[in-house]
Design a protein around this motif. Sequence first.
Motif, PDB file in Angstrom:
ATOM      1  N   VAL A 180       0.849  -1.195   0.000  1.00 63.44           N
ATOM      2  CA  VAL A 180       0.000   0.000   0.000  1.00 63.44           C
ATOM      3  C   VAL A 180       0.883   1.242   0.000  1.00 63.44           C
ATOM      4  O   VAL A 180       1.804   1.357   0.810  1.00 63.44           O
ATOM      5  N   THR A 181       0.590   2.158  -0.902  1.00 61.31           N
ATOM      6  CA  THR A 181       1.332   3.414  -0.994  1.00 61.31           C
ATOM      7  C   THR A 181       0.418   4.625  -0.792  1.00 61.31           C
ATOM      8  O   THR A 181       0.801   5.757  -1.083  1.00 61.31           O
ATOM      9  N   GLY A 182      -0.772   4.388  -0.301  1.00 60.70           N
ATOM     10  CA  GLY A 182      -1.720   5.455   0.013  1.00 60.70           C
ATOM     11  C   GLY A 182      -2.949   4.842   0.648  1.00 60.70           C
ATOM     12  O   GLY A 182      -3.259   3.669   0.412  1.00 60.70           O
ATOM     13  N   ARG A 183      -3.648   5.611   1.469  1.00 60.80           N
ATOM     14  CA  ARG A 183      -4.860   5.091   2.108  1.00 60.80           C
ATOM     15  C   ARG A 183      -5.951   6.146   2.115  1.00 60.80           C
ATOM     16  O   ARG A 183      -5.682   7.343   2.107  1.00 60.80           O
ATOM     17  N   TYR A 184      -7.181   5.659   2.130  1.00 53.11           N
ATOM     18  CA  TYR A 184      -8.338   6.539   2.114  1.00 53.11           C
ATOM     19  C   TYR A 184      -8.573   7.144   3.499  1.00 53.11           C
ATOM     20  O   TYR A 184      -8.057   6.658   4.503  1.00 53.11           O
ATOM     21  N   ALA A 185      -9.368   8.191   3.519  1.00 53.82           N
ATOM     22  CA  ALA A 185      -9.703   8.848   4.780  1.00 53.82           C
ATOM     23  C   ALA A 185     -10.816   8.079   5.492  1.00 53.82           C
ATOM     24  O   ALA A 185     -11.718   7.531   4.846  1.00 53.82           O
ATOM     25  N   ILE A 186     -10.741   8.060   6.807  1.00 49.17           N
ATOM     26  CA  ILE A 186     -11.732   7.331   7.601  1.00 49.17           C
ATOM     27  C   ILE A 186     -12.139   8.181   8.803  1.00 49.17           C
ATOM     28  O   ILE A 186     -11.297   8.803   9.449  1.00 49.17           O
ATOM     29  N   GLU A 252     -21.845   2.623  16.921  1.00 54.66           N
ATOM     30  CA  GLU A 252     -20.678   3.242  16.307  1.00 54.66           C
ATOM     31  C   GLU A 252     -20.768   3.073  14.804  1.00 54.66           C
ATOM     32  O   GLU A 252     -21.140   2.001  14.307  1.00 54.66           O
ATOM     33  N   ALA A 253     -20.410   4.125  14.092  1.00 52.40           N
ATOM     34  CA  ALA A 253     -20.453   4.114  12.638  1.00 52.40           C
ATOM     35  C   ALA A 253     -19.091   4.495  12.078  1.00 52.40           C
ATOM     36  O   ALA A 253     -18.287   5.166  12.735  1.00 52.40           O
ATOM     37  N   LEU A 254     -18.849   4.054  10.857  1.00 53.23           N
ATOM     38  CA  LEU A 254     -17.591   4.321  10.169  1.00 53.23           C
ATOM     39  C   LEU A 254     -17.897   4.884   8.792  1.00 53.23           C
ATOM     40  O   LEU A 254     -18.808   4.408   8.105  1.00 53.23           O
ATOM     41  N   SER A 255     -17.139   5.887   8.398  1.00 55.82           N
ATOM     42  CA  SER A 255     -17.282   6.473   7.071  1.00 55.82           C
ATOM     43  C   SER A 255     -15.917   6.482   6.401  1.00 55.82           C
ATOM     44  O   SER A 255     -14.901   6.770   7.045  1.00 55.82           O
ATOM     45  N   MET A 256     -15.873   6.160   5.099  1.00 53.62           N
ATOM     46  CA  MET A 256     -14.614   6.123   4.372  1.00 53.62           C
ATOM     47  C   MET A 256     -14.766   6.832   3.034  1.00 53.62           C
ATOM     48  O   MET A 256     -15.804   6.725   2.378  1.00 53.62           O
ATOM     49  N   ALA A 257     -13.734   7.564   2.631  1.00 50.61           N
ATOM     50  CA  ALA A 257     -13.736   8.260   1.345  1.00 50.61           C
ATOM     51  C   ALA A 257     -12.320   8.279   0.782  1.00 50.61           C
ATOM     52  O   ALA A 257     -11.338   8.298   1.523  1.00 50.61           O
ATOM     53  N   PRO A 318       2.942  -5.456  -6.612  1.00 51.39           N
ATOM     54  CA  PRO A 318       2.112  -4.342  -7.073  1.00 51.39           C
ATOM     55  C   PRO A 318       1.790  -3.403  -5.919  1.00 51.39           C
ATOM     56  O   PRO A 318       1.992  -3.750  -4.745  1.00 51.39           O
ATOM     57  N   HIS A 319       1.293  -2.223  -6.231  1.00 48.77           N
ATOM     58  CA  HIS A 319       1.000  -1.253  -5.177  1.00 48.77           C
ATOM     59  C   HIS A 319      -0.267  -0.493  -5.530  1.00 48.77           C
ATOM     60  O   HIS A 319      -0.782  -0.564  -6.647  1.00 48.77           O
ATOM     61  N   GLY A 320      -0.760   0.263  -4.584  1.00 47.91           N
ATOM     62  CA  GLY A 320      -1.925   1.099  -4.809  1.00 47.91           C
ATOM     63  C   GLY A 320      -2.434   1.663  -3.505  1.00 47.91           C
ATOM     64  O   GLY A 320      -1.942   1.332  -2.424  1.00 47.91           O
ATOM     65  N   SER A 321      -3.432   2.538  -3.607  1.00 41.82           N
ATOM     66  CA  SER A 321      -4.095   3.059  -2.416  1.00 41.82           C
ATOM     67  C   SER A 321      -5.145   2.061  -1.957  1.00 41.82           C
ATOM     68  O   SER A 321      -5.634   1.248  -2.742  1.00 41.82           O
ATOM     69  N   ALA A 322      -5.493   2.121  -0.683  1.00 46.03           N
ATOM     70  CA  ALA A 322      -6.421   1.146  -0.131  1.00 46.03           C
ATOM     71  C   ALA A 322      -7.251   1.763   0.970  1.00 46.03           C
ATOM     72  O   ALA A 322      -6.894   2.785   1.549  1.00 46.03           O
ATOM     73  N   GLY A 323      -8.371   1.127   1.253  1.00 48.25           N
ATOM     74  CA  GLY A 323      -9.188   1.504   2.398  1.00 48.25           C
ATOM     75  C   GLY A 323      -8.694   0.752   3.621  1.00 48.25           C
ATOM     76  O   GLY A 323      -7.593   0.228   3.658  1.00 48.25           O
ATOM     77  N   GLY A 324      -9.534   0.662   4.614  1.00 49.14           N
ATOM     78  CA  GLY A 324      -9.170  -0.087   5.808  1.00 49.14           C
ATOM     79  C   GLY A 324      -8.499   0.744   6.873  1.00 49.14           C
ATOM     80  O   GLY A 324      -8.737   0.544   8.053  1.00 49.14           O
ATOM     81  N   GLY A 325      -7.654   1.662   6.475  1.00 46.28           N
ATOM     82  CA  GLY A 325      -7.003   2.523   7.447  1.00 46.28           C
ATOM     83  C   GLY A 325      -5.894   1.810   8.188  1.00 46.28           C
ATOM     84  O   GLY A 325      -5.981   0.625   8.506  1.00 46.28           O
ATOM     85  N   SER A 326      -4.828   2.530   8.456  1.00 49.67           N
ATOM     86  CA  SER A 326      -3.734   2.024   9.282  1.00 49.67           C
ATOM     87  C   SER A 326      -2.997   3.231   9.825  1.00 49.67           C
ATOM     88  O   SER A 326      -3.304   4.382   9.482  1.00 49.67           O
ATOM     89  N   ASP A 327      -1.983   2.975  10.632  1.00 50.21           N
ATOM     90  CA  ASP A 327      -1.197   4.091  11.142  1.00 50.21           C
ATOM     91  C   ASP A 327      -0.324   4.703  10.051  1.00 50.21           C
ATOM     92  O   ASP A 327       0.242   5.775  10.235  1.00 50.21           O
ATOM     93  N   GLY A 328      -0.257   4.034   8.898  1.00 48.86           N
ATOM     94  CA  GLY A 328       0.389   4.632   7.735  1.00 48.86           C
ATOM     95  C   GLY A 328      -0.352   5.860   7.234  1.00 48.86           C
ATOM     96  O   GLY A 328       0.261   6.725   6.593  1.00 48.86           O
ATOM     97  N   ASN A 329      -1.658   5.944   7.500  1.00 44.63           N
ATOM     98  CA  ASN A 329      -2.397   7.168   7.158  1.00 44.63           C
ATOM     99  C   ASN A 329      -1.714   8.396   7.742  1.00 44.63           C
ATOM    100  O   ASN A 329      -1.593   9.433   7.089  1.00 44.63           O
TER     101      ASN A 329
END
Length: 376
Positions: A180-186, A252-257, A318-329
Motif C-alpha cells: 500500500v502506498t496510500g490510504r483513504y480517509a476514515i 458506532e459508525a464508520l465512514s470512508m472516502a 504491485p501497489h496502490g491506495s487502499a481503504g481499511g485505514g492504518s497508522d500509515g495514514n
Amino acid sequence: MNYQELPFDSQEILAGLKPWVLCESPTYVASSVDRMMDLAAYELAALGAEIERIPGRMGFGGSLRARLPHKNMGQPGILVSGHLDTVHPLGTLEKLPFRIEDGKAYGPGIQDMKGGNYVCVEALRQIVKAGWETPLPVTVLFTPDEEVGTPSTRDLIEMEAARNKYVLVPEPAKPDGGCVTGRYAIARFDLKTIGRPSHASWALKDGRSAIAAMARKVLEIEAMTTEDCTYSVGVFHAGQWVNCVSSECVGEALSMAKRQEDLDKGVEAMLGLNDASGDVIFEVTRGVTRPVWEPDAGTMALYEITKGIAKEIGFDLPHGSAGGGSDGNFTGAMGIPTIDSIGVRGAGLHTLNEHIEIDSLAERAQLAAGLFLRLD
C-alpha cells in the motif's frame, strides 16, 4: 551485506511467532495487550535494543519503543510502526485455535498484524546475528490501539515518525500480495438514541423504543453510501430486560472516502443527523479520524526500492491506495516516505478464518531485511 545470504526459514519463524499468537491481545483488555508487549520487548531486548515501555492512557495498554544499537543512534533512520492489539476478544483461541493446515497457519491476530511485526523482528535478529550494521538506525514502535482508530497513540506515532527518514508498516499484504502506498480517509462516529422507558407488556404504548429508533437510523445511515463516501454501522448495544422498552441505545459508525473533501462532506452529513425534535433524541458525535494519505515522490521512490528488492527475491509487488485505514495514514499524510502492507500474505483478517501463508514468512522477512540493509 547481502540480505539474501541470511538464513531465513519459514518453519523456524512460525515457531517463534506461535507464542505471539497464543497471547491474545484484544484492544480493550489493556493487561492482555501489555502481556503481548512483554513478549515483543523480550525479543527486541535480546537483540541489544534500547527498550522503552511507554505507559498506556485512556484505558488502553502501553506502547513499546525499541532502538537498535547503531553508531548513529538518535539520527533520522527507519521506523517500523506496528500494532499488537487485535479485534478478537479473549477466548477466541477456543474458536480459532493456532493450527497448521495445507501450508497455512491459523490464529487470532496472526495476519493482522502479529505476523508482519514478527518477521520484521526476525529480519533484525538475523542482521544482528550476522554482525552487520544497517546503514541507518532502526527504531521499532509497537502500539496498543490501532484497531479502534489509534485514539491514544497517534501523537506518539507522529512524533516518532518525524524523527525518521522512512516508515515501514508491516500490515498484511493485499490479496494480490501487493503493498500500500496510500490510504483513504476514515472517520468514526458515536451514535446514541434516547427514548422513553415503560413496561413492555402493560404500558407498551407509553414507551418510545431507543432500539427501534436506532434500527431505523442504521438503515438511514447506510443508505447514504455513494461511490465517493461509504457509511456502515458496526456496533449496536442496548437493552437489559426484555420486558422493558429500551430508553437508550448506543452504536458506532464508520465512514470512508478516497478524497479528504468527500470525507469532510460525509462528516457534515453525519453530524447533520442530530435530532432532538421528536419523542426519541438522536445524537451523533465525531470520533477519531484518519486523514487521506496520497502518495508523494518520497513514498514512490521508497516503493521502487521495495519493488526492486521483491523482484530480487522472486515475487512481484504491485501497489496502490487502499481503504481499511492504518497508522500509515498518519505518517504518509505527514509527507514522510511510507510503505505499508509489506507484511505476510494471508486472508480472513478480523474473522474466525484468519490465517497466513506459511511460505510468506521467510519471503517477507527477506523483504524487510533488504529494506533495513539498503535504505540510506
